[in-house]
Design a protein around this motif. Sequence first.
Motif, mmCIF file in Angstrom:
data_model
loop_
_atom_site.group_PDB
_atom_site.id
_atom_site.type_symbol
_atom_site.label_atom_id
_atom_site.label_comp_id
_atom_site.label_asym_id
_atom_site.label_seq_id
_atom_site.Cartn_x
_atom_site.Cartn_y
_atom_site.Cartn_z
ATOM 1 N N PRO A 210 39.960 36.195 32.407
ATOM 2 C CA PRO A 210 39.111 37.208 33.033
ATOM 3 C C PRO A 210 37.413 36.579 32.877
ATOM 4 C CG PRO A 210 39.634 37.534 30.526
ATOM 5 C CD PRO A 210 40.436 36.437 31.234
ATOM 6 N N SER B 168 32.806 41.478 37.201
ATOM 7 C CA SER B 168 34.045 41.233 36.616
ATOM 8 C C SER B 168 35.057 40.832 37.453
ATOM 9 C CB SER B 168 34.474 42.505 35.919
ATOM 10 O OG SER B 168 33.749 43.173 34.892
ATOM 11 N N LYS C 73 39.533 40.236 36.633
ATOM 12 C CA LYS C 73 40.704 40.348 35.855
ATOM 13 C C LYS C 73 41.390 38.947 35.668
ATOM 14 C CE LYS C 73 41.876 45.180 36.630
ATOM 15 N NZ LYS C 73 42.930 46.169 37.061
ATOM 16 N N LYS C 74 41.653 38.143 36.931
ATOM 17 C CA LYS C 74 41.982 36.737 36.893
ATOM 18 C C LYS C 74 41.242 35.848 37.883
ATOM 19 C CE LYS C 74 46.720 37.902 35.814
ATOM 20 N NZ LYS C 74 48.317 37.944 36.275
#
Lengths: 110, 114
Positions: free
Chosen positions: B18, B77, B79-80
């Motif tokens: 992340p 941001s 997540k992956k």
Amino acid sequence: SQQGEEDPQALSIQEGENATMNCSYKTSINNLQWYRQNSGRGLVHLILIRSNEREKHSGRLRVTLDTSKKSSSLLITASRAADTASYFCATARFTDKLIFGTGTRLQVFP
Amino acid sequence: SQTIHQWPATLVQPVGSPLSLECTVEGTSNPNLYWYRQAAGRGLQLLFYSVGIGQISSEVPQNLSASRPQDRQFILSSKKLLLSDSGFYLCAWSVRGIGTDTQYFGPGTRLTVL
């Protein structure tokens, strides 16, 4: 998509010479701005020229704008080694966004 | 006077991990906020911009998201992370309501995804 395209992509000159960079864009604008970026740093605003202006000066900088040709030029007079950086034009339309060009890398040799 | 902060300055992350990059502005209220990405030797690509808390506009479909939990805080941001997310990330602000005016940039975050 990028609105502005700078020319040349790279420019090398000697100290004391003048440096000229050009920017072309595609659509009508509210204003056009020039920014400078030292390697690995953030951008710093240099000068803003509005669509109803044709020429603007700030210290050793001179910017021209030709809305009929959709182009602008940035002239740095009596260049110094400290002027070595990348220079970007950015066009503002009538929204909250600027669209940046691809930049000109200027190298000034002492 | 106004200042803009970004952290971290550099970040090396593995693929699939992340991401959270933070940008804060001081000395002004209700700014427009922007996230840009710059690939090596290239121009700036606008990723997100915000004209107020919770108001985010996305410019390009991608693996990233942005949030504005407070007036002067802007977060980027993922997540992956993907390899293609590597780059130099710049946050900027401008005066609210004058989005066509000068933008003021932070120092940037260099992200390398391995």
